[in-house]
Enzyme design. Sequence first.
Site, PDB file in Angstrom:
ATOM      1  CG  HIS A 227     -93.067  13.641  -7.228  1.00  0.00           C
ATOM      2  ND1 HIS A 227     -92.822  13.988  -5.919  1.00  0.00           N
ATOM      3  CD2 HIS A 227     -92.117  14.272  -7.952  1.00  0.00           C
ATOM      4  CE1 HIS A 227     -91.775  14.785  -5.848  1.00  0.00           C
ATOM      5  NE2 HIS A 227     -91.318  14.979  -7.085  1.00  0.00           N
ATOM      6  CG  ASP A 255     -94.332  12.662  -3.156  1.00  0.00           C
ATOM      7  OD1 ASP A 255     -94.044  11.749  -3.966  1.00  0.00           O
ATOM      8  OD2 ASP A 255     -93.962  13.840  -3.306  1.00  0.00           O
ATOM      9  N   GLY A 335     -85.294  18.654  -9.103  1.00  0.00           N
ATOM     10  CA  GLY A 335     -84.249  17.635  -9.066  1.00  0.00           C
ATOM     11  C   GLY A 335     -83.919  17.196  -7.654  1.00  0.00           C
ATOM     12  CB  SER A 337     -88.246  15.302  -6.200  1.00  0.00           C
ATOM     13  OG  SER A 337     -89.168  16.355  -6.291  1.00  0.00           O
ATOM     14  CB  SER A 352     -92.898  15.894  -0.973  1.00  0.00           C
ATOM     15  OG  SER A 352     -94.044  15.898  -1.798  1.00  0.00           O
TER      16      SER A 352
END
Length: 383
Positions: A227, A255, A335, A337, A352
């Site tokens: 993402h 993801d 942030g 991720s 994720s």
Amino acid sequence: MRRTTALRAALSAALLLGGLAGASTLPASAAGSPAHRTQAPASGALLSAMQRDLGLTKRQAEARLAQEKTATAVERKAKRAAGSAYGGSWFDAARGRLSVAVTRGANADAVRATGADVRLVKYSARQLDAAKTRIDALSAPTGISNWYVDPKAGSVVVDVVSAHRDDNDVRTFLARAHKAGPVTVRQTSHAPSTLAAGTVGGDPFYTGNVRCSIGFSVYGGFVTAGHCDQHTGAVYGWDGSYVGNFQGSSFPDNDYAWVNVGSGWWTVPVVLGWGTVSDQLVRGSAEAPVGASICRSGSTSHWHCGTVLAKNETVNYSQGAVHEMTKTSVCAEPGDSGGSFISGDQAQGVTSGGWGDCTSGGETWYQPINEILNRYGLTLHTA
């Protein structure tokens, strides 16, 4: 805590090294299994982080790491010994041993001989996985948070957001889920969300108008969350310099993504400790069992630890469902991720999403690293 310019210069490879995250099962293209390597002693800083986040003493943290290493090796043998009667497994922290669920007719003595404790259950892992697959085929409303196979409960657990438990579409989904197989419904006050953040001054990588975190170095680049791909192509490092481009990504359904590296950047087998712990070397990607301790590195909240809560979980984000995720008790913030999940010196997955924050606590999911390596034919960079 912000890294100094000097430290950044010394760790420019840390871009791949770590902005953060990774994890999963060992693919054919990954480095050799850690079962054939000698694990380095845990650093004092890592033990301190486990003491802080898991409420352990130093001696307890050392003992737990040793027990989890044993449990990881036992899990593979116990699964083979149980055969079709295998019902799932988890690390029992109270006993310091691996528990293995088996159905009637299993050779329980053979499973015990591997060093595992045995629990008799009604459904095999294959039956529970089949039920979850049928639920995965349903269209989930936003009031459904996530669902996963829980070998302890012997069913597929479906989490419903409390505020939506009486919604008609939630009731309809649950009725259909119950027809798919054994289902346990639980309530949660939190809905999951991804953890990308708007561009701000500071750390790890930037693309489009978001900041995310680097997961693990692979030969030729690094892996991160799908993402985070804003489909603008270019990726820039902490210093604003061009790093590379997204070479592949998937979100939702999965993801994960990977970015090639060049223009003076290079990869190193390290996860940043952000001064909380020393930078951690990555030596493999052997999958830790449910119940094992695990730590996460991210560009916003830095280094935090917790435990593995569930595997093969489907998480229903507002953008769509993501499958085969692992849930943890580790906190995370926007942030983080794409950042690294690591257990001992073994890569586990890339961050994720989740709920909560690192002040009040929460839960975070990661996409297992070995699935990513296998999907793109990548090789994990190991020490």
